[in-house]
Design an enzyme around this catalytic site. Sequence first.
Site, PDB file in Angstrom:
ATOM      1  N   GLY A 208       7.737   3.382  -0.187  1.00  0.00           N
ATOM      2  CA  GLY A 208       8.551   2.298  -0.742  1.00  0.00           C
ATOM      3  C   GLY A 208       7.727   1.327  -1.323  1.00  0.00           C
ATOM      4  O   GLY A 208       6.350   1.780  -1.825  1.00  0.00           O
ATOM      5  N   SER A 209       7.903  -0.063  -1.079  1.00  0.00           N
ATOM      6  CA  SER A 209       6.989  -0.977  -1.837  1.00  0.00           C
ATOM      7  C   SER A 209       5.965  -1.546  -1.234  1.00  0.00           C
ATOM      8  O   SER A 209       5.954  -1.236   0.193  1.00  0.00           O
ATOM      9  CB  SER A 209       8.018  -2.274  -1.988  1.00  0.00           C
ATOM     10  OG  SER A 209       8.330  -3.088  -0.823  1.00  0.00           O
ATOM     11  N   GLY A 213       5.572  -1.813   3.046  1.00  0.00           N
ATOM     12  CA  GLY A 213       4.563  -1.033   3.750  1.00  0.00           C
ATOM     13  C   GLY A 213       4.077  -2.380   4.613  1.00  0.00           C
ATOM     14  O   GLY A 213       3.740  -1.885   5.855  1.00  0.00           O
ATOM     15  N   GLU A 230       3.294   5.686   1.647  1.00  0.00           N
ATOM     16  CA  GLU A 230       3.300   5.972   0.294  1.00  0.00           C
ATOM     17  C   GLU A 230       3.879   4.646  -0.519  1.00  0.00           C
ATOM     18  O   GLU A 230       5.142   4.509  -0.678  1.00  0.00           O
ATOM     19  CB  GLU A 230       3.989   7.153  -0.283  1.00  0.00           C
ATOM     20  CG  GLU A 230       3.554   7.243  -1.924  1.00  0.00           C
ATOM     21  CD  GLU A 230       4.558   8.258  -2.431  1.00  0.00           C
ATOM     22  OE1 GLU A 230       4.713   7.864  -3.750  1.00  0.00           O
ATOM     23  OE2 GLU A 230       4.940   9.030  -1.898  1.00  0.00           O
TER      24      GLU A 230
END
Length: 462
Positions: A208-209, A213, A230
Amino acid sequence: MTSMIQCISPVDGRVYAEREALSPDAAAKAVARARAAQAGWAALSLDERIAKVKAGIAALDGMKEQIVEELAWQMGRPVRFGGEFGGVHERTEYMASIAADALAPTIVENSEHFDRRIEREPQGVVFVIAPWNYPYLTAVNTIVPALIAGNSVILKHASQTILVGERLAEALHAGGVPEDVFQNVVLDHAGTEALIAAKSFGFINFTGSVPGGRAIERAAAGTFTALGLELGGKDPAYVMEDADVDWAVDVLMDGAMYNAGQCCCGIERIYVHQKHYDTFVEKAAAWVNALHLGDPFDPETTLGPMANVRFARTVREQTEEALAAGAKALIERQNFPQDDGGAYLMPQILVNVDHSMRVMREESFGPVVGIMPVKDDEEALTLMNDCDFGLTASLWTADPERALALGRRIETGTVYLNRADYLDPAICWTGCKDTGRGGSLSELGYHAVTRPRSYHLRKVKA
């Protein structure tokens, strides 16, 4: 108060699906069931686990028509492109094929005096927080090896693709994976963070963003839970003076525009040797002008709406800022009358751009790409590395040795030569800088969902 999770369809703006988030008590009970079921699942032979997982993935095929329609409604992908079945099967088959070797013990010594070895043990309960842009592909990257390795898995899918978790659960259970071993849950942000903070999991994989994270890391702080993250990307391409320009245009424009630019490793900035710059730009504009923006259920549509109005707003803002700062737009608004100012967003190519513009430095995740001329490899390298992200980089040249030497100097997770926007399951999927940490797929993907256990056994004869 009950928290309702909604999927607002980008196709027509209506609430397409709605589910109630689990209460803290119900979420804790789901984790407890997963933990209790994990030992029995791990006790099955590796071949048995592989067979059940593969049978579950095969069961998705029977849902193909339903899944393709649901994806169009949930995140706008044109039905002409089908689902993600090819990639899902490719990754599943590959990870299953290497499981025995990847999970095999490392034998240091097995003599009459000692048995010294390292074995791979399941992490226990693996928590997968999956994104909406490739909701099946990204999820199976971790789900498949985690289950094969003997973990139980809890999946929390993005609200934009909330039905995907239900389909995966339905398919895997049909294949023989026990219901408590694979669970799909609906959680809000607070519920997700509470489970993480409670040390519920052995491993967490989040795609995600960057802000997302950071939230995961804050929630996990002090729990020592293993994380795979990621996050964002701003993937560059560099077209050298000996490149096949037509091939580069075709692949790179597809990499920039496919899925409305909503690809983890999509091409977001292109640097072209000055020898080919004018030709490349002209051909790229023609390629993009041939796209058809519209209803994803129309078989002629090649570019559907972005998944959410707010995602399209970000792309529009970056583009408008660049134009105000001197950039030039190559694609005319009149060519894409379907752009409604909302989720339906026309594609765009920007030239006269530089790295003072957000569109060349921050993730766009939409159908816009900036193109800059460069004089040589050193200038291209400086620009490619002038970014907070590092997921993939695409190099275009007839000289593989040149590409390899340059690739080793690029701050990135994967280097492509004469291709882009493809995830090879035999090669570790990883990133650096703000793109995150950890890796999935390949043999290293099994290392993420397992932990080493060492044995030093001294044999004593009676």
